[in-house]
Design an enzyme around this catalytic site. Structure first.
Site, PDB file in Angstrom:
ATOM      1  N   ILE A  51       0.846  -1.202   0.000  1.00  0.00           N
ATOM      2  CA  ILE A  51       0.000   0.000   0.000  1.00  0.00           C
ATOM      3  C   ILE A  51       0.874   1.243   0.000  1.00  0.00           C
ATOM      4  O   ILE A  51       0.606   2.220  -0.705  1.00  0.00           O
ATOM      5  CB  ILE A  51      -0.936   0.019   1.225  1.00  0.00           C
TER       6      ILE A  51
ATOM      7  N   ARG B 226      -1.475 -11.020   7.139  1.00  0.00           N
ATOM      8  CA  ARG B 226      -1.655 -12.312   7.794  1.00  0.00           C
ATOM      9  C   ARG B 226      -0.937 -13.395   6.998  1.00  0.00           C
ATOM     10  O   ARG B 226      -1.105 -13.505   5.788  1.00  0.00           O
ATOM     11  CB  ARG B 226      -3.153 -12.627   7.901  1.00  0.00           C
TER      12      ARG B 226
ATOM     13  N   ARG C 212      -5.808 -14.574  13.719  1.00  0.00           N
ATOM     14  CA  ARG C 212      -6.146 -13.151  13.697  1.00  0.00           C
ATOM     15  C   ARG C 212      -5.619 -12.468  14.965  1.00  0.00           C
ATOM     16  O   ARG C 212      -5.236 -11.294  14.935  1.00  0.00           O
ATOM     17  CB  ARG C 212      -7.659 -12.971  13.570  1.00  0.00           C
TER      18      ARG C 212
ATOM     19  N   ASN D 109       0.696  -6.215  14.800  1.00  0.00           N
ATOM     20  CA  ASN D 109       0.412  -4.880  14.267  1.00  0.00           C
ATOM     21  C   ASN D 109       0.114  -3.868  15.372  1.00  0.00           C
ATOM     22  O   ASN D 109       0.412  -2.676  15.227  1.00  0.00           O
ATOM     23  CB  ASN D 109      -0.739  -4.947  13.265  1.00  0.00           C
TER      24      ASN D 109
ATOM     25  N   ASN E 185      -4.336  -2.553   9.439  1.00  0.00           N
ATOM     26  CA  ASN E 185      -5.425  -3.394   9.937  1.00  0.00           C
ATOM     27  C   ASN E 185      -4.999  -4.203  11.140  1.00  0.00           C
ATOM     28  O   ASN E 185      -3.813  -4.530  11.287  1.00  0.00           O
ATOM     29  CB  ASN E 185      -5.912  -4.328   8.821  1.00  0.00           C
TER      30      ASN E 185
ATOM     31  N   ASP F 166     -14.016   1.269   1.883  1.00  0.00           N
ATOM     32  CA  ASP F 166     -15.395   0.781   1.897  1.00  0.00           C
ATOM     33  C   ASP F 166     -16.305   1.731   1.111  1.00  0.00           C
ATOM     34  O   ASP F 166     -17.202   1.298   0.386  1.00  0.00           O
ATOM     35  CB  ASP F 166     -15.897   0.655   3.333  1.00  0.00           C
TER      36      ASP F 166
ATOM     37  N   HIS G  83     -14.623  -1.287   9.871  1.00  0.00           N
ATOM     38  CA  HIS G  83     -13.839  -1.553   8.653  1.00  0.00           C
ATOM     39  C   HIS G  83     -13.547  -3.042   8.503  1.00  0.00           C
ATOM     40  O   HIS G  83     -12.468  -3.439   8.089  1.00  0.00           O
ATOM     41  CB  HIS G  83     -12.533  -0.750   8.712  1.00  0.00           C
TER      42      HIS G  83
END
Length: 347
Positions: free
Chosen positions: A13, A80, A86, A93, A118, A149, A189
């Protein structure tokens, strides 16, 4: 002009986001930081003849990267990996986010901090609690970017309407660039916490049978489409970079005191108790325990001036049900982030 720091500039990103920011007329200095040396990205971007001056900083130069930054954008973090739960992903993070925010507090405490990493639903609380721990209780400068979104909702709705039996509302086609007047997104999100909201309710009845439910699912789980198309080798990077840039540009325009009218309802995931109209939003959402929620915001000089709660007065019955379903999950997500900082403080 404004110095913008990108923390995580070498990532999937961070690189396209840095390119878009290099093109921005509002950025005078672009500071690229990553634990993986981003000098290649910086030199490459510096060959583009726009006004932003690019500088790169590696893992030992975070303080220099942040010096003088007015806006800090954080896409930093790890994806991930196979075998990683998770919860494992969150802990990694969250540790990264805490470390970055501890430096921001020391070097540029008045900067606007925009979080892409995230899970946003839990990492924004990590950032807020880290700032609080260091004596800064200013929710107006810390925002989670949920614009992807919104971008997906605008894109997918435009696709559905153009493929529908009814394709005219004053023109022959729905222009996806104008869909911000038709749809927004509130909530969180991730998955069912993402709540598309039709600003023009009649649009629902113009869709083919089943399309509205399909539209909602695509917005909520659009990331799965990208992961599948990339055969599990990646997630949304280009679309997230564009969405991130779109929100950063919104912030930069407010710093330059440009008019933000006509841009539609721009939401961000924020700490409601710390904002004007935040308690009003909590009341309309039916839960004082709900402290974090993505809702349209009004910006002044790069800061949140107020939460815009008018969208919450116009929810359909189905949209209200989606909110009710999302609230418990959002409360749990926020508490997870808060516990991470509080428990660490006890060690």
């Amino acid at each position: 002009m404004v110095k913008v720091a990108v923390l995580g500039a070498s990532g999937g990103i961070g690189q396209p986001l840095s390119l878009l920011l290099k093109l921005s007329p509002y950025v005078s200095k672009l500071s690229l930081y990553d634990v993986r040396d981003p000098s290649g990205t910086s030199v490459d971007l510096s060959h583009i003849n726009t006004i932003a001056e690019c500088q790169s900083f590696d893992k030992d130069q975070l303080v220099q990267a942040l010096g003088g930054a007015r806006v800090v954008v954080i896409p930093a973090g790890v994806p991930r990996k196979p075998g990683m739960t998770r919860d494992d992903l969150f802990k990694v993070n969250a540790s990264i986010m805490r470390g970055l925010c501890e430096q921001i507090v020391q070097v540029c405490p008045l900067a606007t901090v925009l979080i892409i990493s995230n899970p946003v639903n839990s990492l924004v609380p990590v950032a807020i609690e880290t700032f609080k721990k260091h004596g800064i209780n200013d929710a107006s400068r810390i925002m989670g970017i949920t614009t992807l979104d919104l971008v997906r909702a605008e894109t997918f709705l435009g696709d559905y309407m153009n493929n529908s039996r009814v394709t005219t509302v004053g023109s022959n086609q729905f222009d996806k660039r104008r869909m911000h007047k038709v749809v927004s997104v509130i909530g969180g999100h991730s998955g069912h916490t993402i709540i598309p909201v039709m600003l023009l309710k009649p649009m629902v009845y113009m869709m083919k049978p089943g399309q509205y439910d399909s539209f909602i699912h695509r917005v909520q789980f659009g990331g799965d489409e990208v992961v599948k198309a990339k055969q599990g080798q990646g997630s949304a990077t280009y679309s997230m970079a564009y969405a991130g840039y779109r929100f950063v540009e919104y912030v930069l325009k407010s710093i330059q005191h440009e008019s933000l009218e006509g841009l539609g309802y721009i939401p961000a995931y924020v700490y409601l108790p710390g904002l004007r109209n935040g308690s009003q939003a909590q009341a309309k959402l039916g839960s004082k325990e709900l402290e974090y929620f993505s809702v349209p915001i009004q910006l002044v000089n790069g800061r949140i001036d107020a939460v815009d709660t008018t969208i919450l007065d116009k929810l359909s019955e189905q949209e209200k049900l989606m909110v009710e379903k999302a609230v418990p999950e959002l409360i749990a997500n926020a508490k997870k982030g808060q516990r991470f900082i509080h428990n660490a403080a006890k060690l």
